[in-house]
Design a protein around this motif. Structure first.
Motif, PDB file in Angstrom:
ATOM      1  N   MET A   1       0.788  -1.086   0.021  1.00 53.82           N
ATOM      2  CA  MET A   1      -0.068   0.082  -0.196  1.00 53.82           C
ATOM      3  C   MET A   1       1.056   1.454  -0.092  1.00 53.82           C
ATOM      4  SD  MET A   1      -3.156   0.791   2.495  1.00 53.82           S
ATOM      5  CE  MET A   1      -3.722  -0.192   2.824  1.00 53.82           C
ATOM      6  N   GLU A   2       0.437   1.900  -0.657  1.00 54.35           N
ATOM      7  CA  GLU A   2       1.448   3.793  -0.868  1.00 54.35           C
ATOM      8  C   GLU A   2       0.885   4.174   0.000  1.00 54.35           C
ATOM      9  OE1 GLU A   2       1.455   6.457  -4.054  1.00 54.35           O
ATOM     10  OE2 GLU A   2       2.010   4.708  -5.567  1.00 54.35           O
ATOM     11  N   LYS A   3       2.171   4.656   0.544  1.00 51.93           N
ATOM     12  CA  LYS A   3       2.302   6.050   1.778  1.00 51.93           C
ATOM     13  C   LYS A   3       1.487   6.848   1.728  1.00 51.93           C
ATOM     14  CE  LYS A   3       5.777   3.813   4.833  1.00 51.93           C
ATOM     15  NZ  LYS A   3       5.765   3.969   6.360  1.00 51.93           N
ATOM     16  N   LEU A   4       0.350   7.601   2.448  1.00 52.41           N
ATOM     17  CA  LEU A   4      -0.651   8.702   2.224  1.00 52.41           C
ATOM     18  C   LEU A   4       0.795   9.680   2.702  1.00 52.41           C
ATOM     19  CD1 LEU A   4      -3.483   9.443   1.798  1.00 52.41           C
ATOM     20  CD2 LEU A   4      -3.550  10.007   4.715  1.00 52.41           C
ATOM     21  N   ARG A   5       0.867  10.843   2.004  1.00 51.52           N
ATOM     22  CA  ARG A   5       1.410  11.604   2.272  1.00 51.52           C
ATOM     23  C   ARG A   5       0.896  12.861   2.857  1.00 51.52           C
ATOM     24  NH1 ARG A   5       3.796  13.404  -3.400  1.00 51.52           N
ATOM     25  NH2 ARG A   5       1.744  13.962  -4.022  1.00 51.52           N
ATOM     26  N   VAL A   6       0.971  13.490   4.095  1.00 59.20           N
ATOM     27  CA  VAL A   6       0.420  14.892   5.159  1.00 59.20           C
ATOM     28  C   VAL A   6       1.699  15.422   5.243  1.00 59.20           C
ATOM     29  CG1 VAL A   6      -0.392  14.857   7.098  1.00 59.20           C
ATOM     30  CG2 VAL A   6      -1.437  12.815   6.042  1.00 59.20           C
ATOM     31  N   GLY A   7       0.991  16.749   4.951  1.00 62.43           N
ATOM     32  CA  GLY A   7       1.193  17.712   5.419  1.00 62.43           C
ATOM     33  C   GLY A   7       0.652  18.183   6.415  1.00 62.43           C
ATOM     34  N   ILE A   8       1.814  18.853   7.404  1.00 64.57           N
ATOM     35  CA  ILE A   8       1.347  19.621   8.953  1.00 64.57           C
ATOM     36  C   ILE A   8       1.345  21.328   8.536  1.00 64.57           C
ATOM     37  CG2 ILE A   8       1.258  20.075  11.375  1.00 64.57           C
ATOM     38  CD1 ILE A   8       1.041  17.193  10.297  1.00 64.57           C
ATOM     39  N   ILE A   9       0.474  22.123   8.184  1.00 60.40           N
ATOM     40  CA  ILE A   9      -0.011  23.538   8.497  1.00 60.40           C
ATOM     41  C   ILE A   9      -0.097  23.947   9.939  1.00 60.40           C
ATOM     42  CG2 ILE A   9      -0.692  25.180   7.596  1.00 60.40           C
ATOM     43  CD1 ILE A   9      -2.053  23.739   5.095  1.00 60.40           C
ATOM     44  N   GLY A  10       0.853  24.452  10.302  1.00 63.49           N
ATOM     45  CA  GLY A  10       0.953  24.989  12.063  1.00 63.49           C
ATOM     46  C   GLY A  10       1.522  24.668  12.642  1.00 63.49           C
ATOM     47  N   VAL A  11       2.889  24.513  13.420  1.00 64.97           N
ATOM     48  CA  VAL A  11       3.391  22.997  14.344  1.00 64.97           C
ATOM     49  C   VAL A  11       3.018  23.388  15.472  1.00 64.97           C
ATOM     50  CG1 VAL A  11       4.583  22.246  12.297  1.00 64.97           C
ATOM     51  CG2 VAL A  11       5.990  23.819  14.129  1.00 64.97           C
ATOM     52  N   GLY A  12       2.527  24.494  16.001  1.00 67.20           N
ATOM     53  CA  GLY A  12       2.320  24.767  17.554  1.00 67.20           C
ATOM     54  C   GLY A  12       1.720  23.373  18.785  1.00 67.20           C
ATOM     55  N   TRP A  13       0.969  23.052  19.674  1.00 67.83           N
ATOM     56  CA  TRP A  13       1.070  22.160  20.316  1.00 67.83           C
ATOM     57  C   TRP A  13       0.248  21.854  19.723  1.00 67.83           C
ATOM     58  CZ3 TRP A  13      -2.857  19.922  22.430  1.00 67.83           C
ATOM     59  CH2 TRP A  13      -3.511  19.373  23.247  1.00 67.83           C
ATOM     60  N   PRO A  14      -1.436  21.686  18.779  1.00 67.44           N
ATOM     61  CA  PRO A  14      -1.632  21.122  18.524  1.00 67.44           C
ATOM     62  C   PRO A  14      -1.348  20.367  17.241  1.00 67.44           C
ATOM     63  CG  PRO A  14      -3.096  23.001  17.662  1.00 67.44           C
ATOM     64  CD  PRO A  14      -1.808  23.096  18.574  1.00 67.44           C
ATOM     65  N   GLY A  15      -0.956  20.699  16.035  1.00 64.96           N
ATOM     66  CA  GLY A  15       0.122  20.771  15.471  1.00 64.96           C
ATOM     67  C   GLY A  15       0.581  19.519  15.524  1.00 64.96           C
ATOM     68  N   GLN A  16       2.108  19.404  16.586  1.00 61.84           N
ATOM     69  CA  GLN A  16       2.971  18.449  17.751  1.00 61.84           C
ATOM     70  C   GLN A  16       1.788  17.077  17.947  1.00 61.84           C
ATOM     71  OE1 GLN A  16       5.188  20.461  20.110  1.00 61.84           O
ATOM     72  NE2 GLN A  16       5.337  21.321  19.462  1.00 61.84           N
ATOM     73  N   ARG A  17       0.003  17.846  18.112  1.00 59.79           N
ATOM     74  CA  ARG A  17      -0.291  16.311  18.380  1.00 59.79           C
ATOM     75  C   ARG A  17      -0.846  15.309  17.083  1.00 59.79           C
ATOM     76  NH1 ARG A  17       1.029  18.675  22.174  1.00 59.79           N
ATOM     77  NH2 ARG A  17       2.766  16.580  21.936  1.00 59.79           N
ATOM     78  N   HIS A  18      -1.082  16.088  16.166  1.00 56.75           N
ATOM     79  CA  HIS A  18      -1.319  15.430  14.966  1.00 56.75           C
ATOM     80  C   HIS A  18      -0.270  14.781  14.470  1.00 56.75           C
ATOM     81  CE1 HIS A  18      -5.366  18.038  13.857  1.00 56.75           C
ATOM     82  NE2 HIS A  18      -5.008  17.919  14.707  1.00 56.75           N
ATOM     83  N   ILE A  19       1.322  15.463  14.385  1.00 56.24           N
ATOM     84  CA  ILE A  19       2.427  14.601  14.163  1.00 56.24           C
ATOM     85  C   ILE A  19       2.231  12.913  14.407  1.00 56.24           C
ATOM     86  CG2 ILE A  19       4.371  14.768  14.005  1.00 56.24           C
ATOM     87  CD1 ILE A  19       4.724  17.882  13.644  1.00 56.24           C
ATOM     88  N   GLU A  20       2.447  13.232  16.067  1.00 57.14           N
ATOM     89  CA  GLU A  20       2.449  12.284  16.918  1.00 57.14           C
ATOM     90  C   GLU A  20       1.970  11.542  17.246  1.00 57.14           C
ATOM     91  OE1 GLU A  20       3.677  13.616  21.538  1.00 57.14           O
ATOM     92  OE2 GLU A  20       1.753  13.944  21.048  1.00 57.14           O
ATOM     93  N   ALA A  21       0.310  11.386  16.100  1.00 58.13           N
ATOM     94  CA  ALA A  21      -0.464  10.759  15.769  1.00 58.13           C
ATOM     95  C   ALA A  21      -0.620  10.105  14.370  1.00 58.13           C
ATOM     96  CB  ALA A  21      -1.851  11.336  15.626  1.00 58.13           C
ATOM     97  N   TYR A  22      -0.221  10.767  13.508  1.00 59.60           N
ATOM     98  CA  TYR A  22      -0.031  10.082  12.542  1.00 59.60           C
ATOM     99  C   TYR A  22       1.170   9.597  12.154  1.00 59.60           C
ATOM    100  CZ  TYR A  22      -2.711  13.677  10.488  1.00 59.60           C
ATOM    101  OH  TYR A  22      -4.006  14.817   9.876  1.00 59.60           O
ATOM    102  N   GLN A  23       2.337   9.677  13.550  1.00 58.10           N
ATOM    103  CA  GLN A  23       3.556   8.508  13.589  1.00 58.10           C
ATOM    104  C   GLN A  23       2.844   7.069  13.531  1.00 58.10           C
ATOM    105  OE1 GLN A  23       6.155  11.358  15.172  1.00 58.10           O
ATOM    106  NE2 GLN A  23       7.207  11.551  13.351  1.00 58.10           N
ATOM    107  N   LYS A  24       1.937   7.129  14.375  1.00 60.43           N
ATOM    108  CA  LYS A  24       1.421   5.655  14.976  1.00 60.43           C
ATOM    109  C   LYS A  24       0.722   5.599  13.682  1.00 60.43           C
ATOM    110  CE  LYS A  24       0.032   6.579  19.384  1.00 60.43           C
ATOM    111  NZ  LYS A  24       0.229   8.123  20.218  1.00 60.43           N
ATOM    112  N   ARG A  25       0.640   5.479  12.762  1.00 57.61           N
ATOM    113  CA  ARG A  25      -0.128   5.000  11.463  1.00 57.61           C
ATOM    114  C   ARG A  25       1.370   4.504  10.528  1.00 57.61           C
ATOM    115  NH1 ARG A  25      -5.910   4.442  10.389  1.00 57.61           N
ATOM    116  NH2 ARG A  25      -4.511   3.793   8.482  1.00 57.61           N
TER     117      ARG A  25
END
Ligand SMILES: NC(=O)c1ccc[n+]([C@@H]2O[C@H](COP(=O)([O-])OP(=O)(O)OC[C@H]3O[C@@H](n4cnc5c(N)ncnc54)[C@H](O)[C@@H]3O)[C@@H](O)[C@H]2O)c1
Length: 374
Positions: A1-25
């Motif tokens: 399966m090809e990886k889904l490429r994700v971009g984070i716009i805004g790397v403050g507190w919520p942006g970092q929570r999104h990063i951590e969560a994507y890293q679980k996938r």
């Protein structure tokens, strides 16, 4: 399966929570970080070991190229509409932090773009994804509480300097104070538990009792410090809401949702030192209270329920993209919450109840067809 490429716009507190969560996938690659503060983006790149991610100071450059399939928009409220509209226009799937936008007119413009797009659009209402909320929602869907006809919900903070910062305190940039910052979460939660009936009328008040306190830290502060409201829904249900950034409380904060159903009731209580879900039903004339275990016994991580909510939210977003379906937290839900918030501010200003009729919202018109795609 090809990886889904994700971009984070805004790397403050919520942006970092999104990063951590994507890293679980394992099927996701964080391929870009966009932030006007490129130094902050580089630090986040290093802190979260996303060395493969390109850094962009201009988010539009990221969207215009072939760098990402999906984006998480985690920037200040006034940027939500232009960024979401641009991202959808560039053919990217969008996960948008709350609130939908800082004005109803902008929210309606996003809704129009979503209606015309074939991309997945999801509101980042992470509170729905906490275990307490998910367990309770399952019980409601099984009919165990009957019809939920009333909800009482609130998020109150005593005072905490941290939250009184910059754009959050300026209505033009934030859309409002605690109502649009915290109220948005608990209002969404209450409506979701009730099956997302549509709002029909709203009576609200917004207080400015501590403007001097806010201005000691943020001289341009002009948002309310507390708001409360009574909302009528099209199925006859009602919601009572209260929210504050500064108020005299016994504890530093209180966060609760209490549901009244025809067969049972429930309370989510997330005050300091207490994270509990209580579900009460009547059996053989006796009140039966159950308190499901929220944190698995082998988990020792502090703040597990919060971090887990982001992991679950991001998984829903990714799974929806993979399946080609719209996720649970839709544009319609984001828009209905925004309609209510807008009506609370209007009611507070006029001193009268505001009646909401589909297609006649002040501040904009509904998208073509009258309703947006759910
Ligand atoms: N779901 C939650 O629990 C939760 C918690 C906190 C904040 N939020 C929401 O997340 C959003 C961001 O909040 P925050 O506290 O991180 O705000 P913030 O002011 O810290 O900004 C976040 C980031 O956006 C960047 N940014 C600002 N303008 C930009 C631009 N034009 N292009 C690219 N990046 C830009 C900033 O440099 C910063 O790094 C808000 O909408 C807020 O409501 C959600």
């Amino acid at each position: 399966m090809e990886k889904l490429r994700v971009g984070i716009i805004g790397v403050g507190w919520p942006g970092q929570r999104h990063i951590e969560a994507y890293q679980k996938r394992p099927d996701v690659e964080i391929s870009a970080l966009a932030d006007v503060n490129t130094e902050a983006a580089r630090k986040v790149q290093s802190d979260y070991s996303v060395e493969g991610a390109r850094i962009f100071g201009d988010y539009e450059q990221m969207l215009e190229g072939d760098f990402v399939d999906a984006v998480s928009i985690c920037t200040p409220n006034f940027l939500h509409a232009p960024m979401a509209i641009r991202a959808l226009g560039c053919g990217k799937h969008v996960l948008l932090e709350k609130p939908l936008a800082n004005t109803l007119a902008e929210g309606l413009r996003i809704a129009q773009e979503v209606a015309e797009s074939d991309r997945v659009f999801m509101m980042a209402f992470n509170n729905r994804y906490r275990r307490d909320a998910r367990i309770l929602k399952e019980q409601i869907e099984r009919g165990e509480l009957g019809e939920i006809y009333h909800a009482k919900t609130g998020w109150l903070r005593a005072a905490n300097d941290f939250f009184l910062r910059g754009w959050f305190t300026q209505k033009e940039k934030s859309g409002g104070g605690p109502l649009i910052d915290l109220g948005v979460h608990v209002l969404d939660l209450a409506l979701w538990f009730m099956g997302n009936p549509r709002p029909v009328s709203v009576s609200g008040v917004a207080y400015h009792k501590f403007t001097d306190v806010m201005r000691q830290k943020e001289p341009a502060a002009d948002v309310e410090d507390m708001a409360s409201a009574f909302v009528r829904l099209d199925n006859g249900g009602t919601v009572v809401l209260e929210t504050s950034w500064i108020s005299h409380l016994e504890r530093p904060y209180e966060l609760y949702t209490q549901l009244f159903g025809t067969r049972g009731g429930a309370t989510i209580n997330r005050s300091v030192g207490q994270e509990a879900l209580s579900i009460y039903t009547v059996e053989d004339g006796e009140i039966r209270v159950s308190r499901p275990q929220l944190v698995p016994s082998d988990v020792t991580e502090r703040g597990f329920l919060l971090y887990d909510s982001f992991a679950s939210e991001i998984s829903d977003f990714v799974d929806s993209i993979r399946a080609g379906v719209q996720p649970g937290a839709t544009i319609t839900h984001g828009l209905d919450v925004l309609r209510i918030l807008d009506a609370i501010y209007r009611s507070a200003e006029s001193g009268h109840e505001v009646v909401l009729t589909e297609g006649t919202d002040v501040g904009g018109t509904t998208p073509p067809g009258g309703r947006v795609r759910a």
